[in-house]
Design a protein around this motif. Structure first.
Motif, PDB file in Angstrom:
ATOM      1  N   ASP A 242       0.832  -1.201   0.000  1.00 48.44           N
ATOM      2  CA  ASP A 242       0.000   0.000   0.000  1.00 48.44           C
ATOM      3  C   ASP A 242       0.866   1.251   0.000  1.00 48.44           C
ATOM      4  OD1 ASP A 242      -2.262  -1.501   0.000  1.00 48.44           O
ATOM      5  OD2 ASP A 242      -2.696  -1.252   2.139  1.00 48.44           O
ATOM      6  N   ILE A 243       0.492   2.206  -0.825  1.00 45.78           N
ATOM      7  CA  ILE A 243       1.192   3.487  -0.901  1.00 45.78           C
ATOM      8  C   ILE A 243       0.159   4.600  -0.983  1.00 45.78           C
ATOM      9  CG2 ILE A 243       3.197   2.489  -2.095  1.00 45.78           C
ATOM     10  CD1 ILE A 243       2.082   3.808  -4.684  1.00 45.78           C
ATOM     11  N   ASN A 244       0.576   5.814  -0.665  1.00 42.34           N
ATOM     12  CA  ASN A 244      -0.255   6.991  -0.959  1.00 42.34           C
ATOM     13  C   ASN A 244       0.606   8.154  -1.455  1.00 42.34           C
ATOM     14  OD1 ASN A 244       0.938   7.994   1.357  1.00 42.34           O
ATOM     15  ND2 ASN A 244      -0.969   8.360   2.456  1.00 42.34           N
ATOM     16  N   TYR A 245       1.829   7.811  -1.908  1.00 47.30           N
ATOM     17  CA  TYR A 245       2.740   8.807  -2.492  1.00 47.30           C
ATOM     18  C   TYR A 245       3.716   8.057  -3.383  1.00 47.30           C
ATOM     19  CZ  TYR A 245       6.700  12.095  -2.763  1.00 47.30           C
ATOM     20  OH  TYR A 245       7.720  12.913  -3.204  1.00 47.30           O
ATOM     21  N   ILE A 246       4.014   8.626  -4.575  1.00 46.07           N
ATOM     22  CA  ILE A 246       4.969   7.990  -5.481  1.00 46.07           C
ATOM     23  C   ILE A 246       5.609   9.052  -6.368  1.00 46.07           C
ATOM     24  CG2 ILE A 246       3.166   7.474  -7.195  1.00 46.07           C
ATOM     25  CD1 ILE A 246       4.771   4.937  -7.896  1.00 46.07           C
ATOM     26  N   ARG A 247       6.915   8.876  -6.605  1.00 48.13           N
ATOM     27  CA  ARG A 247       7.658   9.741  -7.521  1.00 48.13           C
ATOM     28  C   ARG A 247       8.651   8.889  -8.305  1.00 48.13           C
ATOM     29  NH1 ARG A 247       4.222  12.721  -6.403  1.00 48.13           N
ATOM     30  NH2 ARG A 247       4.282  14.928  -5.801  1.00 48.13           N
ATOM     31  N   ASN A 248       8.801   9.202  -9.592  1.00 55.66           N
ATOM     32  CA  ASN A 248       9.846   8.579 -10.409  1.00 55.66           C
ATOM     33  C   ASN A 248      11.144   9.336 -10.145  1.00 55.66           C
ATOM     34  OD1 ASN A 248      10.586   8.381 -13.969  1.00 55.66           O
ATOM     35  ND2 ASN A 248      11.332   7.121 -12.305  1.00 55.66           N
ATOM     36  N   SER A 249      11.828   8.971  -9.093  1.00 54.09           N
ATOM     37  CA  SER A 249      12.947   9.768  -8.591  1.00 54.09           C
ATOM     38  C   SER A 249      14.288   9.385  -9.189  1.00 54.09           C
ATOM     39  CB  SER A 249      13.014   9.628  -7.066  1.00 54.09           C
ATOM     40  OG  SER A 249      13.017   8.264  -6.706  1.00 54.09           O
ATOM     41  N   VAL A 250      14.401   8.167  -9.777  1.00 48.19           N
ATOM     42  CA  VAL A 250      15.699   7.691 -10.250  1.00 48.19           C
ATOM     43  C   VAL A 250      15.538   6.996 -11.597  1.00 48.19           C
ATOM     44  CG1 VAL A 250      17.560   6.022  -9.807  1.00 48.19           C
ATOM     45  CG2 VAL A 250      16.691   7.420  -7.936  1.00 48.19           C
ATOM     46  N   LYS A 251      16.481   7.234 -12.488  1.00 49.55           N
ATOM     47  CA  LYS A 251      16.644   6.444 -13.703  1.00 49.55           C
ATOM     48  C   LYS A 251      17.912   5.612 -13.529  1.00 49.55           C
ATOM     49  CE  LYS A 251      13.252   8.495 -16.067  1.00 49.55           C
ATOM     50  NZ  LYS A 251      12.032   7.807 -16.506  1.00 49.55           N
ATOM     51  N   ALA A 252      17.800   4.304 -13.676  1.00 50.03           N
ATOM     52  CA  ALA A 252      18.940   3.412 -13.485  1.00 50.03           C
ATOM     53  C   ALA A 252      19.283   2.715 -14.796  1.00 50.03           C
ATOM     54  CB  ALA A 252      18.622   2.364 -12.409  1.00 50.03           C
ATOM     55  N   THR A 253      20.570   2.436 -14.998  1.00 52.23           N
ATOM     56  CA  THR A 253      21.015   1.653 -16.147  1.00 52.23           C
ATOM     57  C   THR A 253      21.897   0.508 -15.671  1.00 52.23           C
ATOM     58  OG1 THR A 253      23.023   2.964 -16.568  1.00 52.23           O
ATOM     59  CG2 THR A 253      20.972   3.696 -17.627  1.00 52.23           C
ATOM     60  N   VAL A 254      21.834  -0.601 -16.399  1.00 52.31           N
ATOM     61  CA  VAL A 254      22.698  -1.748 -16.146  1.00 52.31           C
ATOM     62  C   VAL A 254      23.345  -2.133 -17.465  1.00 52.31           C
ATOM     63  CG1 VAL A 254      22.816  -4.149 -15.395  1.00 52.31           C
ATOM     64  CG2 VAL A 254      21.250  -2.568 -14.252  1.00 52.31           C
ATOM     65  N   ASP A 255      24.671  -2.149 -17.501  1.00 55.06           N
ATOM     66  CA  ASP A 255      25.400  -2.510 -18.706  1.00 55.06           C
ATOM     67  C   ASP A 255      25.246  -4.008 -18.956  1.00 55.06           C
ATOM     68  OD1 ASP A 255      27.782  -3.338 -20.401  1.00 55.06           O
ATOM     69  OD2 ASP A 255      28.060  -1.166 -20.374  1.00 55.06           O
ATOM     70  N   ALA A 256      24.800  -4.373 -20.163  1.00 55.78           N
ATOM     71  CA  ALA A 256      24.551  -5.780 -20.465  1.00 55.78           C
ATOM     72  C   ALA A 256      25.832  -6.588 -20.568  1.00 55.78           C
ATOM     73  CB  ALA A 256      23.756  -5.899 -21.770  1.00 55.78           C
ATOM     74  N   TYR A 257      26.976  -5.935 -20.742  1.00 58.58           N
ATOM     75  CA  TYR A 257      28.244  -6.662 -20.853  1.00 58.58           C
ATOM     76  C   TYR A 257      28.897  -6.902 -19.499  1.00 58.58           C
ATOM     77  CZ  TYR A 257      32.920  -8.050 -22.348  1.00 58.58           C
ATOM     78  OH  TYR A 257      34.105  -8.737 -22.524  1.00 58.58           O
ATOM     79  N   ASP A 258      29.096  -5.842 -18.725  1.00 56.72           N
ATOM     80  CA  ASP A 258      29.823  -6.011 -17.463  1.00 56.72           C
ATOM     81  C   ASP A 258      28.945  -5.855 -16.221  1.00 56.72           C
ATOM     82  OD1 ASP A 258      29.425  -3.253 -17.173  1.00 56.72           O
ATOM     83  OD2 ASP A 258      31.466  -2.732 -17.740  1.00 56.72           O
ATOM     84  N   GLY A 259      27.660  -5.581 -16.393  1.00 57.60           N
ATOM     85  CA  GLY A 259      26.753  -5.519 -15.259  1.00 57.60           C
ATOM     86  C   GLY A 259      26.865  -4.270 -14.407  1.00 57.60           C
ATOM     87  N   SER A 260      27.643  -3.282 -14.838  1.00 54.69           N
ATOM     88  CA  SER A 260      27.809  -2.067 -14.036  1.00 54.69           C
ATOM     89  C   SER A 260      26.496  -1.304 -13.934  1.00 54.69           C
ATOM     90  CB  SER A 260      28.887  -1.171 -14.645  1.00 54.69           C
ATOM     91  OG  SER A 260      28.576  -0.844 -15.984  1.00 54.69           O
ATOM     92  N   VAL A 261      26.224  -0.791 -12.736  1.00 59.30           N
ATOM     93  CA  VAL A 261      24.968  -0.100 -12.441  1.00 59.30           C
ATOM     94  C   VAL A 261      25.237   1.388 -12.272  1.00 59.30           C
ATOM     95  CG1 VAL A 261      23.043   0.104 -10.819  1.00 59.30           C
ATOM     96  CG2 VAL A 261      24.026  -2.143 -11.316  1.00 59.30           C
ATOM     97  N   SER A 262      24.412   2.206 -12.907  1.00 56.88           N
ATOM     98  CA  SER A 262      24.475   3.659 -12.739  1.00 56.88           C
ATOM     99  C   SER A 262      23.100   4.149 -12.311  1.00 56.88           C
ATOM    100  CB  SER A 262      24.899   4.360 -14.034  1.00 56.88           C
ATOM    101  OG  SER A 262      26.209   3.983 -14.411  1.00 56.88           O
TER     102      SER A 262
END
Length: 654
Positions: free
Chosen positions: A297-317
């Motif tokens: 259950d929620i009553n507040y939401i924000r798209n606060s982060v854009k994340a990427t994962v490199d398909a070759y080395d798995g690095s997360v940004s």
């Protein structure tokens, strides 16, 4: 407070007096939108991608593909995209520990098809395909060590002095062929996991994965790395457990790399005076199943982060997206180096960022009730809305219709944009239920292509309020299903060993009203089976059309001239002699019926005559039913059956 908490306080409501009259030339002002109508259904064409681009049994594509956009020859076009991932279950007798762990370690490449095109025989038209990958997306690292279907763990990284042992791809392979091919091998050179450079580490991972081979195998050496936690969402969850992630991670070719893009949310259930709802139930639809027990259950939401994962080395940004969100601002103080500022996002990454579907579905759920701002009306619920059920689902399935990404121009805007939309119908049940369209919600999903700068208009919600005489998706689907002419043509398509699949029913606010578009696929039930796009259904007001191509269907719907060209114009087969811009050619999907693909039948007069007779019988039958003349209808049925039998015989005779 509810409108503020869910980010819908600034939704722009636009009265849209939708016309139901399909006048000639009505689409002339919507030429850009019409040219970008997506006729490729990402939920249906995965088997087509598999048959045409899988190449080997140890590769696979996901069931539901993704929709993105790429610039090709200076024009931005909607595309259907899939990653060719590893499928170790396809190894059969070769599923030894050695093969599973150190040889078959990664997928290879991305496949992309134009959303608004199809080939002469109904196949997707690819702009990126093959092994090695080639096409319009440029040079990029194609190896997929981190994906949605990657194995639980792999051991990679042979020493430089040794021959590579990781299978890269089958060289010279063609679909369904094993002759004249060889295997190309590679060695992982990234930094994707812990090194197995001492006996203690090997012992720990042998215990973790319950395999003594991790400790004993000669294939493991001091240069080896062990890759695990390879699903993109899992990796982001490990890095940022304080985020709630979107249900869909989608791939994009960005700056010479293949990356997974994932939207991260900050949520709360403590926002003052805001209505509470279940996140998982709010996002449930045909593509996203509802949980058995909802505890989110929620009553507040924000798209606060854009994340990427490199398909070759798995690095997360992780990139901070919503600077006004106080929750992510607090987490940024806790982890000052983990969250990068938006200014570090490249222009190519920005061009593939989109407004997230899960957030939009939550906002759609909220606006069904909270589009009303008059207190009396709000409490009486006399104008409550809901999203329609998916009209293409079985009758026993009451899941909601998902929102769809399309490039279009929303009324009240100056230019077309990559958008996400959904429709509304009255929130009534039983005898009071009416499936007319009451609203059309769309959001600008194009973040632009500026480095670290979001385009003006991104995230702007617009709600078109409609009169009470516009058919909703369910009503339109019912008209399609019950129309005698359509039913008879579909019956011809399903003769023998073929079946019909109806694609996603799209709704576009063009021509001063609502245009509905639905692709129709034909699938053989033989040993090799995949859907081919054969026909297109369209509707505007109370009129429908059913033709081979979208362009022909629109012209038929709007009095012979829609005023604009669809994207599937000008994609005829080679040497077909077709000058209509439609889709002709030999019909391999069993369509010898009227309005079907007739190119290639000119040398068969008997077949042409049978088709003409079938066409006339269909018209006579429809006219008889319109007059309630059952005798004439029965006579037309008999002539239709005779024509079909003659067509089958003529086709078999060549």
């Amino acid at each position: 407070m509810t409108r503020q908490a869910y980010g819908v306080a600034d939704v722009e409501q636009i009265p849209y007096d939708a016309s139901t009259e399909a006048e000639p030339g009505a689409l002339r002002q919507d030429a850009v939108t019409t040219a970008n109508i997506r006729i490729l259904d990402p939920a249906i064409v995965s088997p087509s991608f598999g048959q045409l681009q899988q190449f080997r049994q140890y590769y696979q594509f996901p069931r539901d593909l993704d929709v993105d956009r790429y610039t090709v020859d200076g024009k931005t076009t909607d595309t259907v995209v899939a990653v060719r991932e590893l499928n170790q279950s396809g190894l059969g007798d070769g599923t030894t520990w050695y093969n599973r762990t150190v040889v078959y370690t990664h997928g290879y490449g991305v496949v992309a098809a134009y959303g608004n095109r199809r080939s002469a025989d109904g196949q997707p038209v690819f702009l990126e395909s093959g092994i090695p990958s080639s096409g319009s997306l440029g040079d990029f690292e194609p190896r997929v060590y981190f994906g949605e279907f990657s194995p639980g763990y792999s051991i990679v990284g042979a020493p430089k002095s040794a021959d590579p042992i990781e299978l890269d791809y089958p060289s010279g392979a063609t679909q369904g062929s094993t002759e004249g091919t060889s295997q190309v091998y590679t060695t992982f050179t990234g930094d994707g996991g812990p090194k197995l450079d001492n006996w203690f580490t090997r012992l720990i991972y042998a215990l973790k994965f319950q395999s003594e081979q991790v400790f004993l195998s000669n294939a493991v050496n001091s240069d080896s790395q062990i890759l695990y936690d390879r699903d993109p969402k899992t990796r982001v969850e490990k890095v940022a457990p304080y985020l709630t992630l979107d249900s869909d991670a989608y791939p994009a070719v960005v700056d010479g790399r293949l990356k997974w893009i994932i939207d991260g949310y900050t949520t709360s259930s403590s926002y003052p005076y805001s209505s509470t709802r279940s996140l998982s139930e709010s996002i449930a639809d045909t593509y996203t199943p509802a949980p058995a027990y909802a505890v989110d259950d929620i009553n507040y939401i924000r798209n606060s982060v854009k994340a990427t994962v490199d398909a070759y080395d798995g690095s997360v940004s992780l990139y901070t997206w919503d600077k006004t969100d106080p929750i992510i601002a607090s987490w940024q103080k806790v982890f000052p180096t983990e969250l990068k500022p938006m200014s570090e996002m490249s222009a190519q990454l920005m061009s593939h960022v989109r407004y997230p579907a899960d957030l939009f579905k939550v906002q759609r759920s909220v606006l069904g009730q909270y589009h009303v701002t008059d207190a009396g009306s709000w409490y009486q619920r006399d104008n409550a809305w809901r999203a329609p059920n998916d009209p293409t689902s079985p009758a026993s399935n009451t899941t909601l219709q998902p929102p769809y990404y399309l490039t279009m121009q929303i009324p009240g805007t100056d230019n077309p944009a990559y958008s996400l939309y959904s429709t509304f119908i009255p929130n009534r049940t039983g005898a009071e239920s009416r499936s007319v369209a009451t609203g059309y919600l769309a959001v600008d999903s194009d973040a632009g292509s500026g480095k670290g700068e979001v385009a003006d208009g991104y995230g702007k919600l617009r709600l078109l309020t409609l009169p009470n005489n516009v058919p909703g998706p369910g009503q339109v689907q019912n008209i399609f299903n019950s129309d005698t002419n359509v039913a008879n043509q579909l019956a011809l398509l399903t003769r023998g060993d073929t079946s019909v699949e109806r694609g996603n029913l799209l709704t576009l606010p063009v021509g001063g009203g609502l245009l509905y578009v639905q692709p129709v696929y034909v699938r053989s039930s033989g040993e090799t089976t995949y859907p081919l796009l054969r026909k297109v259904l369209v509707s505007f007001g109370d009129k429908i059309a059913f033709e081979d191509t979208l362009d022909a269907a629109l012209d038929s719907l709007f009095g012979g001239d829609s005023g604009a060209s669809a994207g599937d114009t000008g994609v005829p087969p080679e040497d077909s002699g077709d000058t209509t811009g439609g889709d002709t050619g030999t019909d391999t999907g069993g369509n010898n019926g009227t309005g079907g693909d007739t190119g290639g039948t000119a040398s068969n007069p008997a077949l042409e005559q049978a088709l003409a007779d079938a066409n006339q019988a269909l018209q006579d039958r429809a006219a008889a039913y319109a007059k309630n003349d059952l005798v004439a209808a029965a006579q037309a049925d008999a002539r239709l059956q005779d024509a079909v039998e003659r067509a089958v015989a003529a086709s078999a005779a060549g």
